[in-house]
Structure formats: C-alpha cells, structure tokens
Design a protein around this motif. Structure first.
Motif, short mmCIF file in Angstrom:
data_model
loop_
_atom_site.label_atom_id
_atom_site.label_comp_id
_atom_site.label_asym_id
_atom_site.label_seq_id
_atom_site.Cartn_x
_atom_site.Cartn_y
_atom_site.Cartn_z
N LYS A 159 1.53 -6.97 10.86
CA LYS A 159 0.15 -7.12 9.78
C LYS A 159 -0.73 -5.21 10.53
O LYS A 159 -0.82 -5.49 8.23
N GLN A 160 -1.01 -5.00 11.16
CA GLN A 160 -1.47 -3.32 11.29
C GLN A 160 -0.33 -2.56 10.01
O GLN A 160 -0.88 -1.87 9.62
N GLU A 161 1.36 -2.79 10.38
CA GLU A 161 1.87 -1.63 10.12
C GLU A 161 2.13 -2.16 8.50
O GLU A 161 2.02 -0.95 7.48
N ASN A 162 2.09 -3.28 8.08
CA ASN A 162 1.74 -3.70 6.18
C ASN A 162 0.59 -3.31 5.84
O ASN A 162 0.65 -2.83 5.33
N LYS A 163 -0.51 -3.61 6.49
CA LYS A 163 -1.59 -2.91 6.15
C LYS A 163 -1.91 -1.12 5.82
O LYS A 163 -2.13 -0.68 5.08
N GLN A 164 -1.11 -0.41 6.99
CA GLN A 164 -0.90 1.10 6.81
C GLN A 164 0.46 1.43 6.08
O GLN A 164 0.39 2.23 4.83
N THR A 165 0.88 0.56 5.78
CA THR A 165 2.29 1.18 3.96
C THR A 165 1.73 0.80 2.72
O THR A 165 1.80 1.62 2.47
N ILE A 166 0.67 -0.41 2.88
CA ILE A 166 0.44 -0.52 1.76
C ILE A 166 -0.58 0.90 1.59
O ILE A 166 -0.69 0.90 0.40
N LYS A 167 -1.68 1.26 2.48
CA LYS A 167 -2.12 2.30 2.19
C LYS A 167 -2.06 3.29 1.70
O LYS A 167 -2.34 4.59 0.76
N THR A 168 -1.01 3.40 2.55
CA THR A 168 0.67 4.66 2.46
C THR A 168 0.75 4.77 0.76
O THR A 168 0.75 5.53 0.50
N THR A 169 1.14 3.38 0.77
CA THR A 169 1.41 3.13 -0.79
C THR A 169 0.55 3.40 -1.62
O THR A 169 0.29 4.86 -3.45
N ARG A 170 -0.80 2.97 -1.60
CA ARG A 170 -1.94 3.83 -2.40
C ARG A 170 -2.02 5.31 -2.36
O ARG A 170 -1.88 5.70 -3.93
N ASP A 171 -1.97 5.33 -1.39
CA ASP A 171 -2.99 6.88 -1.08
C ASP A 171 -1.65 8.00 -1.90
O ASP A 171 -1.93 8.72 -2.51
N ASN A 172 -0.07 7.35 -1.64
CA ASN A 172 1.26 8.02 -2.83
C ASN A 172 0.81 8.18 -3.87
O ASN A 172 0.83 8.86 -4.67
N ARG A 173 0.33 6.43 -4.40
CA ARG A 173 0.45 6.81 -5.78
C ARG A 173 -0.72 7.63 -6.62
O ARG A 173 -0.81 8.49 -7.52
N ARG A 174 -2.09 7.58 -5.64
CA ARG A 174 -2.82 7.81 -6.13
C ARG A 174 -3.01 9.90 -6.16
O ARG A 174 -2.91 10.18 -6.98
N ILE A 175 -1.57 10.11 -5.22
CA ILE A 175 -0.99 11.87 -4.82
C ILE A 175 -1.00 11.75 -6.51
O ILE A 175 -1.07 13.37 -7.27
N ASN A 176 0.00 10.65 -6.63
CA ASN A 176 1.09 11.17 -8.00
C ASN A 176 0.25 11.48 -9.38
O ASN A 176 0.38 11.99 -10.23
N LYS A 177 -1.33 10.25 -9.32
CA LYS A 177 -1.45 10.75 -10.34
C LYS A 177 -2.33 11.19 -10.68
O LYS A 177 -2.26 11.93 -12.06
N ILE A 178 -2.64 12.36 -9.41
CA ILE A 178 -3.89 13.62 -9.57
C ILE A 178 -2.55 14.32 -9.99
O ILE A 178 -3.00 15.19 -10.87
N GLY A 179 -1.45 14.45 -9.58
CA GLY A 179 -0.72 15.43 -9.25
C GLY A 179 -0.08 15.43 -11.35
O GLY A 179 0.25 16.83 -12.05
#
Length: 164
Positions: free
Chosen positions: A123-143
């Motif tokens: 569950k923790q790993e899934n939460k971290q994966t989701i957070k990382t995915t969201r962060d990557n999307r934000r970074i891509n959007k900003i880029g």
C-alpha cells in the motif's frame, strides 16, 4: 531500519519455503533474551527441518546476523534458531497450538502478522508510485509551459527584429 528490513527478509525466506502464519513479535520492551521473535508454522516434521536448514544458511548472509545456536533439531516438530537478538521458532501446527507462544509473548500491540506487514508495505509503495507519477506529470506540464513561453518570447523577439 536495517533490523526491520532483515526481519522482513527472514519472513520472506520462510514464506518462500511455504511456512505459514508467520508472526513478528517485538520483545524489546519486555525483559527478554531476544529483541524479536519470529514464529512460523510448518506442515510436518520434515518440513520443519527443511525450513530450518534453509533459513540457517540464508540468514547468515544477511548483514547484522550471527548464528548462535539451534535447538530442537532432532525432534523436528519445533526448531528454534537463535541469531543473537532474533529467535526464529518453526513449529508444526500441533506444537504451535499446544504451546501458544503468541499468547505467552503478547504485550499489547507487539505482534504483527507478516501478511499484514506485506499488505501495508505494498500500500505504501503504491502511494509512493502514485505520488511520483503525479510529480512527474507536474514536472512535464511545467516543462511544456516553460517551452511554450520560451517559444513565444523567441517569436516576439524575432518579430521585433523583423520590424526594425
């Protein structure tokens, strides 16, 4: 944290050899000879011996564990492996029910099921994966936004140069 990871690794090794109902008992607050106990159920005397042999070899490869003693090898319906601050009990179902080590070592909330820990970890790993995915999307959007702004600024400068 390394100790906890090693405890999980021991449980994983037990599970790999088909041991059942694996529990981790934190005995650090108790006046006891070990900091942690791991209790697992085997299906037969032969299974107990096989799991103990395998575990004995594999745990010594983990950092921070020294093999001290092994008890119950001849009987094989209950084997205890002593790795200094961790005792691993491998018992047949009949012996485990009879001796009820969990009840003996229960001090409130100090017993954790390995299955429950695995689920919480996933569950923790899934939460971290989701957070990382969201962060990557934000970074891509900003880029992309920055790229558009840079292109717009570049076009603006080029159009001013063409007018002059």
């Amino acid at each position: 944290m390394e100790v906890f990871q090693n405890l999980l690794k021991i449980c994983e090794l037990l599970e790999d050899k088909k041991a059942e109902d694996i529990l981790i008992i934190d005995a650090r607050k108790m006046n006891n000879v070990a900091d942690f106990y791991i209790i697992a159920t085997s299906t037969s005397n032969t299974h107990t011996k096989g799991v103990a042999d395998f575990l004995e070899t594999e745990v010594l490869k983990l950092k921070g564990f020294n093999y001290v003693n092994r008890e119950g090898f001849n009987l094989s319906d209950w084997v205890v492996l002593d790795f200094n601050n961790v005792f691993v009990h491998i018992l047949t179902k009949q012996k485990r029910e009879y001796y009820s080590l969990e009840k003996l070592l229960n001090e409130g909330n100090n017993i954790k099921s390995y299955d429950r820990i695995k689920k919480e970890t996933v569950k923790q790993e899934n939460k971290q994966t989701i957070k990382t995915t969201r962060d990557n999307r934000r970074i891509n959007k900003i880029g992309k936004l920055n790229k558009k702004r840079t292109e717009k600024a570049s076009l603006s400068v080029n159009s001013k140069n063409l007018k002059n």
